[in-house]
Design an enzyme around this catalytic site. Structure first.
Site, PDB file in Angstrom:
ATOM      1  N   ASP A 225       0.857  -1.186   0.000  1.00 61.11           N
ATOM      2  CA  ASP A 225       0.000   0.000   0.000  1.00 61.11           C
ATOM      3  C   ASP A 225       0.894   1.238   0.000  1.00 61.11           C
ATOM      4  O   ASP A 225       1.484   1.593   1.016  1.00 61.11           O
ATOM      5  CB  ASP A 225      -0.909   0.024   1.235  1.00 61.11           C
ATOM      6  CG  ASP A 225      -2.040  -0.996   1.174  1.00 61.11           C
ATOM      7  OD1 ASP A 225      -1.927  -1.956   0.380  1.00 61.11           O
ATOM      8  OD2 ASP A 225      -3.019  -0.842   1.929  1.00 61.11           O
TER       9      ASP A 225
ATOM     10  N   LYS B 230      -6.804   3.470  -3.164  1.00 61.78           N
ATOM     11  CA  LYS B 230      -7.186   3.434  -1.749  1.00 61.78           C
ATOM     12  C   LYS B 230      -7.419   4.864  -1.264  1.00 61.78           C
ATOM     13  O   LYS B 230      -6.674   5.779  -1.616  1.00 61.78           O
ATOM     14  CB  LYS B 230      -6.077   2.747  -0.950  1.00 61.78           C
ATOM     15  CG  LYS B 230      -6.257   2.717   0.555  1.00 61.78           C
ATOM     16  CD  LYS B 230      -5.098   1.978   1.209  1.00 61.78           C
ATOM     17  CE  LYS B 230      -5.077   2.152   2.723  1.00 61.78           C
ATOM     18  NZ  LYS B 230      -3.930   1.456   3.348  1.00 61.78           N
TER      19      LYS B 230
ATOM     20  N   LYS C 181     -10.084   0.342  -2.314  1.00 63.27           N
ATOM     21  CA  LYS C 181      -9.981   0.085  -0.876  1.00 63.27           C
ATOM     22  C   LYS C 181     -10.358   1.338  -0.099  1.00 63.27           C
ATOM     23  O   LYS C 181      -9.827   2.425  -0.348  1.00 63.27           O
ATOM     24  CB  LYS C 181      -8.559  -0.348  -0.506  1.00 63.27           C
ATOM     25  CG  LYS C 181      -8.359  -0.578   0.998  1.00 63.27           C
ATOM     26  CD  LYS C 181      -6.956  -1.100   1.299  1.00 63.27           C
ATOM     27  CE  LYS C 181      -6.689  -1.153   2.804  1.00 63.27           C
ATOM     28  NZ  LYS C 181      -5.340  -1.665   3.114  1.00 63.27           N
TER      29      LYS C 181
END
Length: 213
Positions: A89, A152, A181
């Site tokens: 991430d 995300k 996400k």
């Protein structure tokens, strides 16, 4: 009941201890969550704890500000993968995006995806709370063009977290073939379901057990 595979069971606080991370891994294994998400220091420990399971090892890169040089982010990514990370991430350089240095942001994401290769999932944190809708759309377009696997919403360490309307905008921008996400400030089953209804197919939270209770 929300499927356990929506959740990245997360601990990213600076004061997180080895015992707390180990407990997180036990909880993830017991509930069959999607992943355990930690800072790079704990990647190897998490990989050892989750070995042999289908719970993935997730590590953050350029966290939480995203302002390190792309070479540093690439090195950090490579180190995380060597330590057992299966998902990365990354935080984009928000300042570069706001300065409309789109080639830089595109290259940054593409470089990290090339470092990850096909097998390692790359999620791109765009930090929605700092962006206009136009900038959110552009960040998602760049992430998709660069070959990332997910966009995300948030680090959870800035001025705000995930919002359903941002998730919906991100899903509309990237289409159905890319992951979205939602992360940051998701504490209840109702909040989690709102994110899923808006288009999220992964949720990052440290309140996972309370949400699925």
């Amino acid at each position: 009941m929300i499927s356990a595979k929506y959740f990245d069971h997360t601990i990213l606080k600076a004061e997180a201890t080895e015992a707390q991370v180990a407990k997180l891994c036990e909880e993830a294994l017991a509930n069959d969550f999607a992943s355990v998400c930690v800072n790079q220091y704990y990647t190897k420990l998490v990989a050892e704890k989750l070995k042999g399971s289908d719970v993935k090892v997730c590590t953050v890169v350029g966290f939480p500000l995203g302002m390190s040089d792309v070479r540093v982010k690439a090195f950090e990514t490579k180190a995380a993968i060597e330590d057992g990370a299966e998902e990365i991430d990354m935080v984009i350089n928000v300042g570069a995006l706001k300065d409309k240095k789109y080639d830089y942001v595109l290259n940054e994401i593409r470089t990290l995806k090339e470092t990850c290769g096909k097998e390692i999932v790359l999620k791109v944190i765009i930090e929605t709370c700092l962006l206009t809708d136009e900038e959110k759309i552009k960040a998602c377009e760049l992430a998709k063009e660069a070959g990332a696997d997910f966009v995300k919403t948030s680090t959870g360490f800035s001025t705000g977290g995930a919002k359903a309307e941002d998730v919906a905008l991100m899903r509309k921008t990237v289409g159905e073939d890319m992951g979205v996400k939602a992360s940051g400030g998701i504490h209840t089953a109702e909040e989690a379901q709102a994110m899923i209804d808006a288009g999220a197919n992964r949720l990052g939270t440290s309140a996972t057990l309370a949400i699925i209770a």
